[in-house]
Structures are given as structure tokens and as C-alpha cells.
Design a protein around this motif. Structure first.
Motif, mmCIF file in Angstrom:
data_model
loop_
_atom_site.group_PDB
_atom_site.id
_atom_site.type_symbol
_atom_site.label_atom_id
_atom_site.label_comp_id
_atom_site.label_asym_id
_atom_site.label_seq_id
_atom_site.Cartn_x
_atom_site.Cartn_y
_atom_site.Cartn_z
ATOM 1 N N ALA A 13 0.827 -1.203 0.000
ATOM 2 C CA ALA A 13 0.000 0.000 0.000
ATOM 3 C C ALA A 13 0.863 1.256 0.000
ATOM 4 O O ALA A 13 0.558 2.236 -0.695
ATOM 5 N N ALA A 14 1.952 1.243 0.779
ATOM 6 C CA ALA A 14 2.835 2.404 0.824
ATOM 7 C C ALA A 14 3.490 2.650 -0.523
ATOM 8 O O ALA A 14 3.577 3.797 -0.998
ATOM 9 N N ARG A 17 0.969 4.104 -3.052
ATOM 10 C CA ARG A 17 0.719 5.539 -2.838
ATOM 11 C C ARG A 17 1.945 6.367 -3.208
ATOM 12 O O ARG A 17 1.812 7.509 -3.658
ATOM 13 N N ASP A 232 -3.321 13.658 -0.151
ATOM 14 C CA ASP A 232 -3.988 12.419 0.270
ATOM 15 C C ASP A 232 -3.116 11.198 -0.006
ATOM 16 O O ASP A 232 -3.045 10.275 0.820
ATOM 17 N N HIS A 233 -2.455 11.191 -1.166
ATOM 18 C CA HIS A 233 -1.582 10.057 -1.487
ATOM 19 C C HIS A 233 -0.418 9.965 -0.495
ATOM 20 O O HIS A 233 -0.057 8.868 -0.059
ATOM 21 N N ALA A 235 -0.359 11.082 2.610
ATOM 22 C CA ALA A 235 -0.863 10.644 3.916
ATOM 23 C C ALA A 235 -1.090 9.135 3.944
ATOM 24 O O ALA A 235 -0.734 8.452 4.911
ATOM 25 N N GLU A 236 -1.688 8.608 2.883
ATOM 26 C CA GLU A 236 -1.915 7.163 2.819
ATOM 27 C C GLU A 236 -0.594 6.396 2.729
ATOM 28 O O GLU A 236 -0.464 5.292 3.270
ATOM 29 N N ARG A 239 0.703 6.165 6.219
ATOM 30 C CA ARG A 239 -0.066 5.180 6.984
ATOM 31 C C ARG A 239 0.369 3.765 6.628
ATOM 32 O O ARG A 239 0.475 2.888 7.494
ATOM 33 N N GLY A 240 0.608 3.537 5.335
ATOM 34 C CA GLY A 240 1.087 2.221 4.921
ATOM 35 C C GLY A 240 2.448 1.898 5.492
ATOM 36 O O GLY A 240 2.704 0.760 5.923
#
Length: 565
Positions: A13-14, A17, A232-233, A235-236, A239-240
Motif C-alpha cells: 500500500a505504501a 501511494r 492524500d496520497h 498521507a496514505e 499510513r502504509g
């Protein structure tokens, strides 16, 4: 298997993004190069005869060429600012390896167990937090000659550790607490994630550089636009990264990490109380406690003794503290304490004539007693001002009397205007006491504000023994602890200080230090109780009887002048 799957999912996911962030960069670059590509096509068409002279395309070619040159210049300007702008760094105390070989060994062993690259260095922050910080940007290194292509360093990020953790936590707890943080060096080493982070930090730094500079207004506008596009990308992506690091760290001291997290909450509570109640009064007087981290251990031990929820935590103190991993913990504590004063109060970065350290053993006499004397003197100066303003027209203002000393002091006990508790009680409980109280609040607030402004001007001009402009980013403090006190709070503090001075001078009390509440009045080695309630009754209700009773029980002579500064 589940742990590996969770770690891979977070890392995937990281990376996804991160690629999205890089696509925003690529799209912006393609858009900026579009006019130049169009101009090249038109020029090639004219040179090969595919575009006839006199056609619409031939007529548009000069305008497109001018637009292409302008776009390239603006793109180059944005790219240079983004590439060379210095990203913000957290103020920290660097810990070279020779000063903490055991700490570096612990972190490297932890990285080996997690199968991630070890951090490139370790630094301390005077706060209850820990993180990884990338300091590989060329602007953070020594100046170098201009080059079209700068080599990318592969150095791992710096591990920043909250200094209170080192003194309060045990070695095993610190290792468990740092495991998820150190695990983040794995995702940080991925090329896509590293490139995305560099791009976002560069944009953020460019916005800061362009702020307030009209020639760079376009650069700032573009940087803000790109930040909004990839916010947003990014931040995600983070989080990843955090999820992948957390999943990887579960295999290391997971059970002990639960206990360590409980200690984080306790450490934060004690650290906050120590800064607000103990350090702040000293900072306001130009003194900075030089062993804040050692003080947090005393504060948390006291909290453990008072709070039933913290029972059993004090038994941990028999285990090896994490500060033993440092070769010279006292020197590191002093540097972290000075940085804390700079961050939370705005003090100078170096000691000076008006900014000197104070040891805990000296705190009661050099901070508490002096604080009370200063506030008592300010209270009586304001009372003198009010008396002078209320004098008969044409009469000269009354000069504040000097503090009586020697054998004549007793004879002047009842002298008008003498600095006595009786005078304060008389003004606040007599006719018009409510109006006097409101006037006192206003004048005390104005006096404190004037002194604070004068200290700020002195610090900015180097008046506290430091060069001008040495405050962080030219401002101070970065993280102020408390909002300005109200007039009611100031009046209560000053009346309390006056009472404490009288108790010390006439009743054998002594100034003391309470690790959780700050300055305290001590009698016979025990802290006096009930003073705050009595003072509030006087200030809020105009009722002086509770305070008179309290003074009588302690044996304080209200008519006796106190020693001021």
C-alpha cells in the motif's frame, strides 16, 4: 504467515501511494514541457516543409515559442527552488556514537532482529515522542559547488528519541518501544517511497521559502497546488509505512511493548507537570533547570506514590535505566534541558549573564524564594501606584518606602505603605475592596506584559548573552506551554507570594519544591495545606477571614514588613 502477509500488505500500500505521488510530479513536469514540445513540433514542421509559410500554424509558431521559453524558465525556477530549499529539521541534541556506544549497539541489534537497515545516527528531543527523520537532503550538508546532478545518498534516517524515555524507562522497555520506530527504516529505504518523500518535503520547503517574497509568489502557488494534489496520497503512503513497520515489530518484545506504552502515558503526564509547574517559573526568571530529565524521574516517582493507578511502577526503578546506555548522561541531560527551554519558552541557545542554569538543590532558594520576593515587590509597587493615583489633587505621589531592616523594623510594623500582609488584606477587604481588586488585576496584567515585552526585546537583540537572531526560526517559543495568565490568576499568585514571604520571614517556614506542583511552602519539612483556598476566598469573595485564620494558625505576623528584592 499472517505476520508476513500483513507486513507485505502495508508495504505494498505504501509503495502504491508513493507511485501516485510520483505520478503527480510526472504529470506536472509533462504539463510544463507541453509548450516546449509544441514549439519543437512547429519548428520541425516548418523546417521540413510540412507547414507552409502563411498558414495558421506558421503564424502561431513565434507565440508558441515565446510561451515555451517562458514556461521553461518558470519550470526551471520552480525546480531549482524545490530542489535546493532546505526542509525543516526538528531541533534535537545529537548523540555521537562515541558518547553512547551501548545505545547504538542496542539499536543495531534491534535492526538486525527486524531485518531492516539500522538508523544512520541517534538524536534526542526534549519531548515524549520518537520518530525517524530523513536528513539526507543536500541542503543539510556542507555547501558544495553547483552541479546539474547531485548524487543521492543512501544514508538511513536519523532515529530521534524522546529524552524523558531514556531516564524513566528501563533498557528492555526502551528496546520494545523503539521496535516499531526502527522498523520504519525498511520502507524508508525503498527507492519509490524515498523519492516521494523527497518530493513532498521539497514542496513543503519551497512553500516556506516563497512565503512573504513577492518575486517567488508563482513558485509558492505552484508548490501549494502540487501539495494539494498529492496530499492524500502522501498521507496514505505514511499510513502504509507505519502499518508495515508495526506489523514487522510485532515479532520483537510484543508483550513488553504493552507495558512500555503504559509508561509512555505516565512519562507524558509527569513531563507535562514538570515543565508547567517546575520549569516554567524558573524560565520566567532567566534560570533553566539543568537536569530536567532527572527531575522527571522524581516527578514520576512522586506521581506513582500519590496515584493508586500507578502503584507498582516505582518498583521498576530497581532495574537498569536506559540512561545508563549513555557515557555522560549528565551532560546529555543538560543539553536536552537547555533545548527544552529554547523550544517551550524561547530562551537563548547558550547560557549567559541573564540565562544561567540552576541545580535542583538550589531551586528552592534561587527560584522559589526569588519568585515570591519579585511578585511581592510587584504587588506593592502596584498598590503604591493605586494609592498615588487616589491621592488628593496637587499632592505629590508617595514614594514607596524601602524595606525596613535592623532594629527599627519592628517599630515600623504599622507604617503606612509598608510591605505587609496586613496592608494587602486591608486594601482587598476594606471599603471598595472589589474595585481595588479589579484595579490590581488590570495593573498587574499590564506590568507583567511590559516585563515580558522587555525580556523579548532583550533576547532578540542579544541582551541575554546570545547573538541576535539565534532563536529558532527567529521566533520563540515554538511550542509555548501555557496561555497568558488572566488578571485574576495573576492577583492570586501575587497575594500567595506575599503570604509565603511573610511566612518565611516571621514564622520559620522555608521555600520548597514539589515535583508535581512546583513552588511550595514548607513548615517542619511538610508542605502547608489550605493556602490556595484561603487566597481564593479573599480574591473572589472579598472574605479575608479564612486567610487570617490560616495565618494565625501558622504564627505569621501580618503587621511585620517582609523582605523584598
Amino acid at each position: 504467515m499472517g505476520l508476513v502477509a500483513g507486513t507485505e500488505a502495508g508495504a505494498l500500500a505504501a509503495r502504491t501511494r508513493a507511485l501516485a505521488v510520483l505520478r503527480v510530479r510526472s504529470a506536472a513536469l509533462a504539463l510544463a514541457l507541453l509548450p516546449a514540445a509544441t514549439a519543437v513540433v512547429l519548428a520541425a514542421g516548418s523546417a521540413t516543409g510540412h507547414i507552409a509559410d502563411g498558414s495558421v500554424w506558421a503564424a502561431a509558431r513565434p507565440a508558441v515559442t515565446v510561451a515555451a521559453v517562458l514556461a521553461l524558465l518558470l519550470t526551471a525556477a520552480v525546480a531549482v527552488v524545490v530542489a535546493r530549499a532546505r526542509p525543516a529539521l526538528s531541533p534535537t541534541v545529537p548523540i555521537p556514537e562515541e558518547t553512547a556506544p551501548d545505545l547504538y549497539r542496542l539499536v543495531r541489534d534491534l535492526a538486525d532482529r527486524l531485518e531492516v537497515p539500522p538508523p544512520s545516527a541517534i538524536a534526542l528531543t526534549p519531548d515524549c515522542d520518537s520518530w525517524l527523520e530523513d536528513r539526507t537532503h543536500p541542503a543539510h550538508g556542507p555547501p558544495r559547488r553547483f552541479a546539474l546532478v547531485r548524487p543521492r545518498t543512501a544514508a538511513a534516517p536519523v532515529l530521534v528519541i524522546g529524552s524523558p524515555f531514556l531516564w524513566w524507562m528501563r533498557v528492555a522497555e526502551l528496546r520494545a518501544l523503539l521496535a516499531p520506530v526502527v522498523a520504519g527504516t525498511g520502507p524508508a529505504a525503498h527507492p519509490d517511497i524515498a523519492a516521494a518523500r523527497r518530493f513532498v518535503r521539497g514542496l513543503d520547503a519551497a512553500v516556506a521559502v516563497a512565503a512573504g517574497r513577492p518575486p517567488l509568489a508563482f513558485v509558492g502557488w505552484v508548490a501549494r497546488l502540487l501539495l494539494r494534489a498529492c496530499r492524500d496520497h502522501a498521507a496514505e503512503m505514511e499510513r502504509g509505512v507505519a502499518a508495515a513497520a508495526s506489523e514487522r515489530a510485532q515479532a520483537v518484545d510484543y508483550g513488553l511493548r504493552i507495558v512500555a506504552q503504559e509508561q509512555v502515558g505516565l512519562a507524558y503526564a509527569g513531563w507535562d507537570r514538570l515543565l508547567n509547574r517546575v520549569a516554567l517559573p524558573a524560565w520566567r526568571m532567566g534560570r533553566w533547570p539543568s537536569r530536567l530529565d532527572a527531575g522527571v524521574v522524581s516527578a514520576l516517582t512522586e506521581l506513582s506514590r500519590r496515584d493508586r493507578l500507578a502503584e507498582g511502577f516505582a518498583s521498576r526503578l530497581g532495574e537498569r535505566p536506559a540512561c545508563d546506555l549513555l557515557e555522560e548522561p549528565g551532560l546529555i541531560d543538560e543539553a536536552a534541558s537547555l533545548l527544552a527551554a529554547r523550544l517551550f519558552h524561547g530562551g537563548p541557545p547558550e547560557p549567559g549573564p541573564g540565562w544561567s542554569p540552576v541545580a535542583w538543590s538550589q531551586y528552592p532558594q534561587e527560584v522559589v524564594d526569588r519568585k515570591w520576593r519579585l511578585e511581592a515587590a510587584r504587588l506593592h509597587r502596584v498598590l503604591d501606584e493605586i494609592a498615588a493615583c487616589g491621592a488628593a489633587p496637587g499632592s505629590p505621589p508617595r514614594t514607596p518606602p524601602a524595606p525596613p531592616t535592623g532594629p527599627s523594623a519592628a517599630a515600623q510594623d504599622s507604617a503606612p505603605g509598608a510591605p505587609t500582609v496586613a496592608r494587602v488584606l486591608e486594601r482587598l477587604t476594606g471599603p471598595g475592596g472589589g474595585g481595588v481588586g479589579e484595579e490590581l488585576e488590570l495593573r498587574l496584567s499590564a506590568a507583567v506584559a511590559r516585563e515580558a515585552a522587555r525580556e523579548e526585546r532583550a533576547a532578540r537583540s542579544g541582551g541575554l548573552g546570545s547573538p541576535a537572531g539565534t532563536w529558532i526560526d527567529g521566533l520563540a517559543p515554538l511550542f509555548p506551554l501555557q496561555p497568558p495568565r488572566s488578571g485574576r490568576e495573576l492577583l492570586a499568585d501575587h497575594v500567595t507570594a506575599m503570604v509565603c514571604c511573610a511566612a518565611v520571614d516571621t514564622a520559620g517556614a522555608t521555600p520548597g519544591l514539589d515535583w508535581l506542583d512546583g513552588p511550595a511552602l514548607m513548615v517542619g519539612g511538610s508542605r502547608c495545606a489550605g493556602l490556595a483556598h484561603s487566597v481564593l476566598s479573599l480574591i473572589e469573595d472579598g472574605d479575608g477571614e479564612p486567610l487570617r485564620a490560616w495565618l494565625g494558625d501558622l504564627g505569621v505576623r501580618m503587621e511585620k514588613p517582609v523582605r523584598l528584592v
